[in-house]
Enzyme design. Structure first.
Site, PDB file in Angstrom:
ATOM      1  N   ARG A 285       0.795  -1.145   0.081  1.00 52.50           N
ATOM      2  CA  ARG A 285       0.066   0.121   0.058  1.00 52.50           C
ATOM      3  C   ARG A 285       0.855   1.104  -0.049  1.00 52.50           C
ATOM      4  O   ARG A 285       2.034   1.049   0.486  1.00 52.50           O
ATOM      5  CB  ARG A 285      -0.987   0.285   1.191  1.00 52.50           C
ATOM      6  CG  ARG A 285      -2.066  -0.917   1.325  1.00 52.50           C
ATOM      7  CD  ARG A 285      -2.858  -0.711   2.467  1.00 52.50           C
ATOM      8  NE  ARG A 285      -2.391  -1.103   3.470  1.00 52.50           N
ATOM      9  CZ  ARG A 285      -1.710  -0.625   4.487  1.00 52.50           C
ATOM     10  NH1 ARG A 285      -1.772   0.818   4.499  1.00 52.50           N
ATOM     11  NH2 ARG A 285      -1.242  -1.026   5.647  1.00 52.50           N
TER      12      ARG A 285
ATOM     13  N   TYR B 128      -1.484  -3.549  -6.902  1.00 47.14           N
ATOM     14  CA  TYR B 128      -1.155  -4.365  -5.529  1.00 47.14           C
ATOM     15  C   TYR B 128      -2.299  -4.556  -4.368  1.00 47.14           C
ATOM     16  O   TYR B 128      -2.607  -3.221  -4.157  1.00 47.14           O
ATOM     17  CB  TYR B 128       0.087  -4.087  -5.077  1.00 47.14           C
ATOM     18  CG  TYR B 128       0.600  -5.336  -4.192  1.00 47.14           C
ATOM     19  CD1 TYR B 128       1.124  -6.262  -4.758  1.00 47.14           C
ATOM     20  CD2 TYR B 128       0.455  -5.407  -2.825  1.00 47.14           C
ATOM     21  CE1 TYR B 128       1.520  -7.290  -4.039  1.00 47.14           C
ATOM     22  CE2 TYR B 128       0.785  -6.385  -1.860  1.00 47.14           C
ATOM     23  CZ  TYR B 128       1.359  -7.415  -2.424  1.00 47.14           C
ATOM     24  OH  TYR B 128       1.740  -8.487  -1.833  1.00 47.14           O
TER      25      TYR B 128
ATOM     26  N   LYS C 294      -9.647  -2.170   1.822  1.00 50.48           N
ATOM     27  CA  LYS C 294      -9.390  -0.915   2.585  1.00 50.48           C
ATOM     28  C   LYS C 294     -10.117   0.348   2.151  1.00 50.48           C
ATOM     29  O   LYS C 294     -10.668   0.887   2.860  1.00 50.48           O
ATOM     30  CB  LYS C 294      -7.825  -0.625   2.690  1.00 50.48           C
ATOM     31  CG  LYS C 294      -6.854  -1.967   2.942  1.00 50.48           C
ATOM     32  CD  LYS C 294      -7.185  -2.368   4.353  1.00 50.48           C
ATOM     33  CE  LYS C 294      -6.483  -3.673   4.531  1.00 50.48           C
ATOM     34  NZ  LYS C 294      -6.254  -4.098   5.972  1.00 50.48           N
TER      35      LYS C 294
ATOM     36  N   HIS D 270     -10.647  -2.210  11.483  1.00 46.31           N
ATOM     37  CA  HIS D 270      -9.534  -3.096  11.097  1.00 46.31           C
ATOM     38  C   HIS D 270      -9.414  -4.301  11.981  1.00 46.31           C
ATOM     39  O   HIS D 270      -8.434  -4.269  12.870  1.00 46.31           O
ATOM     40  CB  HIS D 270      -8.269  -2.155  10.871  1.00 46.31           C
ATOM     41  CG  HIS D 270      -7.168  -3.008  10.124  1.00 46.31           C
ATOM     42  ND1 HIS D 270      -5.857  -2.263  10.214  1.00 46.31           N
ATOM     43  CD2 HIS D 270      -7.171  -3.937   9.150  1.00 46.31           C
ATOM     44  CE1 HIS D 270      -5.195  -3.093   9.252  1.00 46.31           C
ATOM     45  NE2 HIS D 270      -5.875  -4.047   8.791  1.00 46.31           N
TER      46      HIS D 270
ATOM     47  N   SER E 162      -1.411  -3.355  10.396  1.00 48.11           N
ATOM     48  CA  SER E 162      -1.008  -4.201   9.540  1.00 48.11           C
ATOM     49  C   SER E 162       0.076  -4.863   9.652  1.00 48.11           C
ATOM     50  O   SER E 162       1.366  -4.466  10.448  1.00 48.11           O
ATOM     51  CB  SER E 162      -0.533  -3.458   8.306  1.00 48.11           C
ATOM     52  OG  SER E 162      -1.956  -2.933   7.730  1.00 48.11           O
TER      53      SER E 162
ATOM     54  N   CYS F 200       0.943  -7.208  11.980  1.00 46.61           N
ATOM     55  CA  CYS F 200       1.124  -7.508  13.610  1.00 46.61           C
ATOM     56  C   CYS F 200       0.150  -8.711  14.149  1.00 46.61           C
ATOM     57  O   CYS F 200       0.253  -8.796  15.190  1.00 46.61           O
ATOM     58  CB  CYS F 200       0.770  -5.982  14.407  1.00 46.61           C
ATOM     59  SG  CYS F 200       1.964  -4.900  13.912  1.00 46.61           S
TER      60      CYS F 200
ATOM     61  N   ASP G 263      -9.574  -9.685   9.021  1.00 44.56           N
ATOM     62  CA  ASP G 263      -9.088  -8.236   8.894  1.00 44.56           C
ATOM     63  C   ASP G 263      -9.719  -7.107   9.054  1.00 44.56           C
ATOM     64  O   ASP G 263      -9.502  -6.186   9.404  1.00 44.56           O
ATOM     65  CB  ASP G 263      -8.406  -8.103   7.282  1.00 44.56           C
ATOM     66  CG  ASP G 263      -7.437  -7.221   6.759  1.00 44.56           C
ATOM     67  OD1 ASP G 263      -6.590  -7.200   7.849  1.00 44.56           O
ATOM     68  OD2 ASP G 263      -7.811  -6.327   5.956  1.00 44.56           O
TER      69      ASP G 263
ATOM     70  N   ARG H 284       2.038 -12.389  -0.179  1.00 48.95           N
ATOM     71  CA  ARG H 284       0.626 -12.635   0.351  1.00 48.95           C
ATOM     72  C   ARG H 284      -0.105 -13.877  -0.373  1.00 48.95           C
ATOM     73  O   ARG H 284       0.399 -14.120  -1.410  1.00 48.95           O
ATOM     74  CB  ARG H 284      -0.506 -11.578   0.190  1.00 48.95           C
ATOM     75  CG  ARG H 284       0.052 -10.168   0.556  1.00 48.95           C
ATOM     76  CD  ARG H 284      -0.579  -9.729   1.779  1.00 48.95           C
ATOM     77  NE  ARG H 284       0.067  -8.772   2.666  1.00 48.95           N
ATOM     78  CZ  ARG H 284      -0.795  -8.070   3.797  1.00 48.95           C
ATOM     79  NH1 ARG H 284      -1.899  -8.736   4.161  1.00 48.95           N
ATOM     80  NH2 ARG H 284       0.198  -7.216   4.606  1.00 48.95           N
TER      81      ARG H 284
HETATM   82  P1  GTP Z   1      -2.411  -7.781   7.537  1.00 52.34           P
HETATM   83  O1  GTP Z   1      -2.737  -8.571   6.699  1.00 52.34           O
HETATM   84  O2  GTP Z   1      -1.154  -6.937   7.112  1.00 52.34           O
HETATM   85  O3  GTP Z   1      -3.268  -6.755   8.299  1.00 52.34           O
HETATM   86  O4  GTP Z   1      -1.376  -8.520   8.836  1.00 52.34           O
HETATM   87  P2  GTP Z   1      -1.792  -9.176  10.166  1.00 52.34           P
HETATM   88  O5  GTP Z   1      -2.314  -8.368  11.258  1.00 52.34           O
HETATM   89  O6  GTP Z   1      -3.240 -10.232   9.553  1.00 52.34           O
HETATM   90  O7  GTP Z   1      -0.754 -10.113  10.680  1.00 52.34           O
HETATM   91  P3  GTP Z   1      -0.277 -11.691  10.501  1.00 52.34           P
HETATM   92  O8  GTP Z   1      -1.083 -12.539  11.368  1.00 52.34           O
HETATM   93  O9  GTP Z   1      -0.240 -11.953   8.938  1.00 52.34           O
HETATM   94  O10 GTP Z   1       1.074 -11.658  11.083  1.00 52.34           O
HETATM   95  C1  GTP Z   1       2.125 -10.763  10.542  1.00 52.34           C
HETATM   96  C2  GTP Z   1       3.502 -11.390  11.071  1.00 52.34           C
HETATM   97  O11 GTP Z   1       3.651 -11.445  12.566  1.00 52.34           O
HETATM   98  C3  GTP Z   1       3.735 -12.952  10.500  1.00 52.34           C
HETATM   99  O12 GTP Z   1       5.131 -12.738  10.322  1.00 52.34           O
HETATM  100  C4  GTP Z   1       3.684 -13.600  12.161  1.00 52.34           C
HETATM  101  O13 GTP Z   1       4.451 -14.675  11.911  1.00 52.34           O
HETATM  102  C5  GTP Z   1       3.892 -12.708  13.095  1.00 52.34           C
HETATM  103  N1  GTP Z   1       2.946 -13.082  14.235  1.00 52.34           N
HETATM  104  C6  GTP Z   1       1.813 -13.268  14.242  1.00 52.34           C
HETATM  105  N2  GTP Z   1       1.351 -13.533  15.492  1.00 52.34           N
HETATM  106  C7  GTP Z   1       2.616 -13.756  16.090  1.00 52.34           C
HETATM  107  C8  GTP Z   1       2.638 -14.165  17.718  1.00 52.34           C
HETATM  108  O14 GTP Z   1       1.735 -14.150  18.361  1.00 52.34           O
HETATM  109  N3  GTP Z   1       4.015 -13.897  18.203  1.00 52.34           N
HETATM  110  C9  GTP Z   1       5.123 -13.757  17.205  1.00 52.34           C
HETATM  111  N4  GTP Z   1       6.345 -13.618  17.837  1.00 52.34           N
HETATM  112  N5  GTP Z   1       4.797 -13.274  15.983  1.00 52.34           N
HETATM  113  C10 GTP Z   1       3.704 -13.323  15.663  1.00 52.34           C
HETATM  114  C1  SPV Z   2      -2.908  -4.494   5.277  1.00 56.38           C
HETATM  115  O1  SPV Z   2      -1.974  -3.866   5.068  1.00 56.38           O
HETATM  116  O2  SPV Z   2      -3.713  -4.130   6.431  1.00 56.38           O
HETATM  117  C2  SPV Z   2      -3.287  -5.457   4.723  1.00 56.38           C
HETATM  118  C3  SPV Z   2      -2.781  -5.667   3.166  1.00 56.38           C
HETATM  119  O3  SPV Z   2      -4.618  -6.229   4.752  1.00 56.38           O
HETATM  120  S1  SPV Z   2      -3.445  -4.549   2.020  1.00 56.38           S
HETATM  121  O4  SPV Z   2      -4.814  -5.233   1.556  1.00 56.38           O
HETATM  122  O5  SPV Z   2      -2.434  -4.279   1.042  1.00 56.38           O
HETATM  123  O6  SPV Z   2      -3.946  -3.284   2.689  1.00 56.38           O
HETATM  124 MN    MN Z   3      -5.250  -5.805   7.273  1.00 62.01          MN
END
Ligand code: GTP
Ligand code: SPV
Ligand code: MN
Length: 647
Positions: free
Chosen positions: A106, A255, A264, A284, A306, A308, A331, A426
């Site tokens: 983004r 993307y 979003k 979110h 994002s 996290c 999400d 992704r």
């Molecule tokens: P967006 O799709 O961008 O909104 O991301 P998201 O908030 O869905 O994050 P996602 O669950 O994909 O996790 C992102 C990163 O954080 C990955 O590399 C995970 O492995 C890491 N992660 C998620 N949960 C944990 C956790 O409980 N502990 C640790 N150490 N890392 C974590």
């Molecule tokens: C985020 O960045 O929170 C995402 C990926 O879920 S995107 O759809 O590219 O915004």
């Molecule tokens: Mn997201």
């Protein structure tokens, strides 16, 4: 479930080569032939929108998306011919797309909200300070930005008309959109991420409103497209939103959140403005169903910035015996009060667009199990046995395969200095494929929410979990959220950034007004005889002196959820601290953890750290929301400061 199928030759060919396609005189819009679908399928309102967009973008042909698997397969085949995607032969009906390396995330700096007055869209910062809570654009500049980019931008291309629904088609909480795009990749991704096609079109009769979305991958001003397989115009990319007319205009990027406009742009930015008007919340947030060993089921919603951990928590594989976790969404949550004042949530999406790196059979087996069919991967690495690879999958591939990185170069584990997969690579996969999808995930009324959780990546000072003292205190905690930056947007390096409510890049209106709206929810619920859920803050990412995580995370996070739900039940298992309520000693279940955790460190609340934190939050409000900060939030900060000073 879609299967690998041969292109259906009964349908019109769908490619962008300049063959002259004839269509009957009547099946055209503004003189441009409709080569798939029929103009009579479009309501007068949709037709008018397509007509004006065709006049602007001048595509060679129009394709009305029907949403069938045959259609999606033909488009995937076209994308393969063009070199945009290649099949992942190891899996069933899976593909890898590679983007231009200049178009990988983004672009927040080029994302704008258009309103008559600036303060409707963003808070006016303190004089001399650069605002970081979104970008405003005037109506005149909005028009000028479109005029500078869109005229003729679809020449030689097909304009796809995507009718889609955010939320189950029959749910009263759902909303419809039309995305016009010149990207077949976007059509195939929207096919996964939304409910779309003829069944939505049928609902959009002449008087029905819809959110307008115009998207083009663009063509650089020089006319030269850098990478034929992924046309884009990064220099001139712009993402525009006009809440007053429910309009989205996106140019230059193919993307993720830049181009899949339902996500979003609609569900959060435009969605939050509609939610404010109508008295609900567009957030979110993931939505997770938790059944405890006694068989009692509760749902929680959680907002983390994002990359996290939302997808991971939404698919959590519990380590505590007797627990069952089921996923409603990973999400976005749209949450409304029902007639009894109970907050209920739907997931407006139909698929997961998850971060690949870090996902493995150890950390998130539920995600790994669903990406073996009907998945489009973007910017991951590939293996010589026809599979995929990314950082974190080291134990998931056989050691003798060769790896090609996301840019097509040979890559060696332990030797190569650059990552194999792009950090924001992704997977895009239908939600219903998940074995842990919640039985109620498509319920028209949504699921009842018992707790709201905020969180972020905080290496220092912030305990594993704490509970807000009240609704207003919880809203304050959301507004004061900070997190280490990630690769999901264009930020460089790791800094701790403010990301209130995990919505900083997604607010559709002034953040000050947004806080005020959140505060009003308590009274709205009370008037209906209900109450808002308890609010919590979590941090899986606190680090020890050696830089190692203090908490194992992932499946073990169910221990924290257990405590949260005990608090929701009113159990007396907490200890009051100056920042909120933390688990009483021994209240969190540590039994069976693989390695002992340092509870003292995990929950310590260092006075020096928190004094600085308060100072930082105060400065942030003074810089970013000096005029629009609700007095209730200012009071919460004063109270917090006083409590910490008395520590
Ligand atoms: P967006 O799709 O961008 O909104 O991301 P998201 O908030 O869905 O994050 P996602 O669950 O994909 O996790 C992102 C990163 O954080 C990955 O590399 C995970 O492995 C890491 N992660 C998620 N949960 C944990 C956790 O409980 N502990 C640790 N150490 N890392 C974590
Ligand atoms: C985020 O960045 O929170 C995402 C990926 O879920 S995107 O759809 O590219 O915004
Ligand atoms: Mn997201």
């Amino acid at each position: 479930m879609p299967q690998v199928s041969e292109p259906n030759t009964k349908l019109h060919p769908i490619n962008d080569c300049p063959t002259k396609l004839r269509s009957s005189d009547s099946n055209q819009i503004g003189g441009t032939p409709v080569v798939h679908g029929n103009v009579t399928q479009l309501s007068a309102k949709i037709r008018a929108y397509v007509e004006e967009s065709v006049a602007l973008c001048q595509p060679d042909r129009i394709h009305i998306v029907d949403g069938s698997h045959e259609e999606s397969d033909i488009l995937l085949h076209t994308l393969e011919t063009r070199g945009t995607i290649k099949p992942v032969t190891h899996f069933e009906h899976c593909w890898i797309a590679h983007t231009d390396p200049a178009d990988v995330a983004r672009v927040e700096s080029r994302t704008f909200i258009c309103t008559e007055r600036r303060e409707q869209a963003i808070p006016t910062p303190r004089e001399g300070v650069r605002g970081t809570l979104g970008n405003w654009i005037s109506p005149a500049d909005y028009e000028a930005a479109i005029k500078a980019r869109f005229p003729g931008c679809m020449k030689g291309r097909t304009m796809y008309v995507i009718p889609y629904s955010m939320g189950p088609i029959k749910s009263p909480l759902s909303k419809f959109g039309i995305e016009l795009t010149d990207s077949a990749y976007v059509v195939c991704s929207m096919h996964i991420m939304t409910r779309m096609g003829l069944n939505v079109l049928e609902k959009l009769t002449d008087n029905s409103d819809f959110i307008k979305g115009l998207h083009s991958v663009g063509t650089p001003a020089s006319g030269k497209i850098a990478m034929a397989f992924w046309p884009c115009d990064p220099e001139r990319t712009i993402i525009l939103h006009k809440p007053a007319t429910n309009e989205i205009v996106s140019y230059g990027s193919g993307y993720g959140g830049n181009s899949l406009l339902g996500k979003k742009c609609f569900a959060l930015r435009i969605g939050s403005t509609i939610a404010q008007r109508e008295g609900w919340l567009a957030e979110h947030m993931l939505i997770l169903g938790i059944t405890n060993p006694k068989g009692v089921k509760k749902y929680i919603a959680a907002a983390f910035p994002s990359a996290c951990g939302k997808t991971n928590l939404a698919m959590l594989n519990p380590t505590l015996p007797g627990y069952k976790m089921e996923c409603v969404g990973d999400d976005i949550a749209w949450m409304k009060l029902d007639s009894k004042g109970q907050l209920r949530a739907i997931n407006p999406e139909n698929g997961f667009f998850g971060v690949a790196p870090g996902t493995s059979s150890e950390t998130n087996p539920n995600a790994m199990n669903i990406v073996h069919k009907n998945t489009i991967f973007t910017n991951v690495a590939s293996t010589s046995d026809g599979g995929v690879f990314w950082e974190g999958m080291e134990h998931d591939i056989s050691p003798d395969v060769e790896i090609t990185d996301w840019m097509g170069k040979p890559w060696k584990m332990g030797v190569s200095k650059t990552p194999a997969a792009h950090p924001n690579s992704r997977f895009c996969v239908p939600a219903r494929q998940s074995a842990i999808i919640d039985p109620a995930w498509e319920d028209n009324d949504g699921v009842p929410i018992s707790a709201i959780i905020f969180g972020g990546r905080r290496p220092d000072g912030v305990p594993l979990v704490y509970e807000a003292n009240s609704w207003a205190h919880g809203v304050f905690i959301g507004s004061a959220m900070r997190s280490e930056t990630t690769a999901a947007a264009e930020h460089k390096g790791k800094q701790i950034m403010h990301d209130p409510f995990a919505m900083r890049p997604f607010f559709g209106y002034n953040f000050g007004h947004y806080m005020k709206h959140w505060l009003t929810m308590e009274e709205r619920a009370a008037k209906l005889g209900g109450h808002m859920p308890k609010i919590f803050h979590i941090n899986w990412f606190r680090k020890g002196d050696n830089g190692e995580y203090l908490w194992p995370g992932f499946g073990e996070n169910c221990r924290v959820l257990e405590w949260i739900l005990q608090r929701v039940d009113g159990q007396d298992c907490y200890e009051q601290t100056p920042i909120g309520r933390i688990p009483a000693p021994g209240a969190l279940n540590y039994e069976g953890l693989h390695a002992p955790v340092n509870e003292k460190k995990l929950f310590s609340i260092p006075k020096d750290f928190w004094l600085l934190e308060v100072e930082d939050i105060r400065q942030y409000y003074a810089d970013q929301v000096p005029h629009d900060l609700p007095p209730e939030i200012a009071k919460e900060l004063d109270d917090l400061q006083r409590r910490i000073e008395q520590m």
